[in-house]
Design a protein around this motif. Structure first.
Motif, PDB file in Angstrom:
ATOM      1  N   GLU A  30      32.040  13.115  45.260  1.00 45.60           N
ATOM      2  CA  GLU A  30      33.021  13.743  44.360  1.00 45.60           C
ATOM      3  C   GLU A  30      33.143  12.937  43.056  1.00 45.60           C
ATOM      4  OE1 GLU A  30      34.134  16.539  45.760  1.00 45.60           O
ATOM      5  OE2 GLU A  30      35.105  17.100  43.872  1.00 45.60           O
ATOM      6  N   ALA A  33      30.120  13.482  40.932  1.00 46.46           N
ATOM      7  CA  ALA A  33      30.184  14.803  40.288  1.00 46.46           C
ATOM      8  C   ALA A  33      31.185  14.796  39.139  1.00 46.46           C
ATOM      9  CB  ALA A  33      30.559  15.874  41.317  1.00 46.46           C
ATOM     10  N   ARG A  37      30.436  15.660  35.330  1.00 43.56           N
ATOM     11  CA  ARG A  37      31.203  16.724  34.658  1.00 43.56           C
ATOM     12  C   ARG A  37      31.656  16.267  33.277  1.00 43.56           C
ATOM     13  NH1 ARG A  37      35.340  17.402  38.565  1.00 43.56           N
ATOM     14  NH2 ARG A  37      33.578  17.980  39.871  1.00 43.56           N
ATOM     15  N   ARG A  40      28.699  16.382  30.956  1.00 43.23           N
ATOM     16  CA  ARG A  40      28.253  17.730  30.580  1.00 43.23           C
ATOM     17  C   ARG A  40      29.153  18.366  29.536  1.00 43.23           C
ATOM     18  NH1 ARG A  40      28.709  21.779  34.065  1.00 43.23           N
ATOM     19  NH2 ARG A  40      29.800  20.655  35.707  1.00 43.23           N
TER      20      ARG A  40
ATOM     21  N   ARG B 209      33.016  20.795  42.819  1.00 41.45           N
ATOM     22  CA  ARG B 209      31.553  20.629  42.796  1.00 41.45           C
ATOM     23  C   ARG B 209      30.854  21.995  42.829  1.00 41.45           C
ATOM     24  NH1 ARG B 209      30.814  17.492  47.809  1.00 41.45           N
ATOM     25  NH2 ARG B 209      28.643  18.079  47.510  1.00 41.45           N
ATOM     26  N   ASP B 212      30.881  23.229  39.384  1.00 45.32           N
ATOM     27  CA  ASP B 212      29.842  22.469  38.647  1.00 45.32           C
ATOM     28  C   ASP B 212      28.476  23.120  38.852  1.00 45.32           C
ATOM     29  OD1 ASP B 212      31.672  20.525  37.868  1.00 45.32           O
ATOM     30  OD2 ASP B 212      31.150  19.151  39.510  1.00 45.32           O
ATOM     31  N   GLU B 215      27.990  26.359  37.099  1.00 47.56           N
ATOM     32  CA  GLU B 215      27.774  26.105  35.660  1.00 47.56           C
ATOM     33  C   GLU B 215      26.363  25.596  35.391  1.00 47.56           C
ATOM     34  OE1 GLU B 215      32.406  24.897  34.544  1.00 47.56           O
ATOM     35  OE2 GLU B 215      30.973  23.329  35.067  1.00 47.56           O
ATOM     36  N   MET B 216      25.882  24.715  36.238  1.00 50.44           N
ATOM     37  CA  MET B 216      24.592  24.059  35.970  1.00 50.44           C
ATOM     38  C   MET B 216      23.396  24.940  36.323  1.00 50.44           C
ATOM     39  SD  MET B 216      25.198  20.037  36.855  1.00 50.44           S
ATOM     40  CE  MET B 216      25.725  20.211  38.525  1.00 50.44           C
TER      41      MET B 216
END
Ligand SMILES: [Zn+2]
Lengths: 81, 284
Positions: A30, A33, A37, A40, B209, B212, B215-216
């Protein structure tokens, strides 16, 4: 008050590892990630020097220590001096 | 917001769960055959398949939910080849039940040679069933479980390799590979298969996640489920994923695609599945 080195209930170290490994693994994924995030998102360069991101990176250093007291050290890191 | 729950084990859930699903916008559920927490006898499987095809659709209907199912011997019980032979012999007749969408959830658990053998036998049953009511298609729809935790990457690679060995007999557009995570989603999508993401405490993805990954890797050929079962699981984790996406500014029409229309499109390849994709106007 001195931090006691008492053991976690009557669990042995292998039992503690059994009981908490998957939870620790999930939290690490987590966190990874979360860092991805931030990278990104728009403006990710601007937050690279944000104190909160530095806290996270410094906490990870504390986690690498081989002595107990890591949780207390991470809390102190996040505390107003 | 409307949902199709693409992977849920309702035999392990209560009527209160059906009510909660209905109240939270779930119009249809898809229930793959799985492990009951203990190993069953072949006769136990027949009863289980009847529960999936006769009893659960009636329970769901009381709340206006359409119930669909998938039939197989789950990978966790595939070690015993003798038992597998007996159970697999019963599968073709259940495939023709009015609410059965295909073969699943087959796959691997500990990536053993016996599990692999039974996986391939299931794929062959799906191919043999092409003539039994999926007009124009190469094989019955297939729903695949990928192993947990440290076995997932290796197991996913083995599954992809075994499917590749079937060559032109299989159609990736008719196969959904479930429980993908960050390290397996690309393998599955790049090979042209549908991917399923599971929001499950501790062992699988979380709402954040999952968003995520949407999105990816994009919302195409991607479904999200909570795989709620008899474990510590929560059918509303799919809904929590929508809330997380909305928090980031994703709009409902886009989310409707992932949480309703994608399952409708994948399952709809079997004419038994009657819920159609719906469109929503984006906000002005
Ligand atoms: Zn499942």
């Amino acid at each position: 008050m001195q931090m006691s080195q008492s053991s976690p209930g009557n669990l042995t170290a292998p039992e503690v590892l059994d009981a908490y490994f998957l939870e620790a693994r999930a939290r690490l994924i987590e966190l990874a990630a979360t860092l991805d995030r931030i990278d990104r998102a728009a403006g990710s360069q601007a937050v690279q020097s944000d104190a909160r991101l530095n806290f996270i990176h410094d906490s990870l250093q504390i986690l690498q220590r081989t002595q107990p007291g890591r949780a207390k050290a991470v809390q102190e890191l996040y505390s107003l001096k | 917001m409307f949902f199709i729950d693409p992977h849920i084990h309702m035999v392990s859930r209560t009527m209160a769960d059906y009510e909660m699903l209905a109240l939270s916008g779930v119009v249809a559920v898809s229930e793959p055959a799985f492990w009951a927490g203990f190993d069953r006898s072949p006769a136990g499987f027949i009863d289980y398949f009847r529960q999936l095809t006769e009893f659960e659709p009636r329970r769901a209907a009381q709340f206006g939910i359409q119930h669909y199912s998938w039939i197989c011997l789950n990978p966790k019980e595939a070690q015993d080849l003798g038992k597998a032979r007996e159970v697999l012999a019963e599968i073709p007749k259940f495939l023709s039940c009015p609410s059965v969408l295909g073969i699943g959830e087959i796959g691997l658990n500990k990536n053993t040679p016996n599990e692999a053998k039974v996986f391939q036998q299931h794929v062959q049953i799906a191919i043999d069933a092409a003539s039994q009511g999926a007009p124009g298609s190469k094989h019955a729809l297939i729903l695949i479980h990928t192993p947990h935790l440290e076995d997932k990457l290796k197991g996913t690679r083995m599954i992809l390799e075994m499917l590749r060995d079937f060559g032109s007999a299989i159609d990736p557009a008719r196969i959904l590979i479930d429980h993908v995570e960050e390290h397996t989603i690309e393998l599955v999508k790049d090979a042209g298969f549908w991917a399923g993401m599971t929001i499950y405490p501790i062992s699988k993805a979380t709402p954040a996640r999952a968003v995520d990954m949407i999105e990816m890797y994009g919302p195409q050929r991607l479904c999200v489920n909570a795989a709620a079962d008899w474990g510590i699981s929560d059918p509303l984790n799919t809904h929590r994923t929508v809330l997380e996406a909305q928090r980031r500014g994703h709009q409902l029409p886009e989310l409707l695609k992932v949480f309703h229309n994608n399952p409708a499109e994948f399952f709809g390849q079997n004419p038994k599945f009657t819920v159609k994709p719906i469109t929503m106007q984006p906000p002005a």
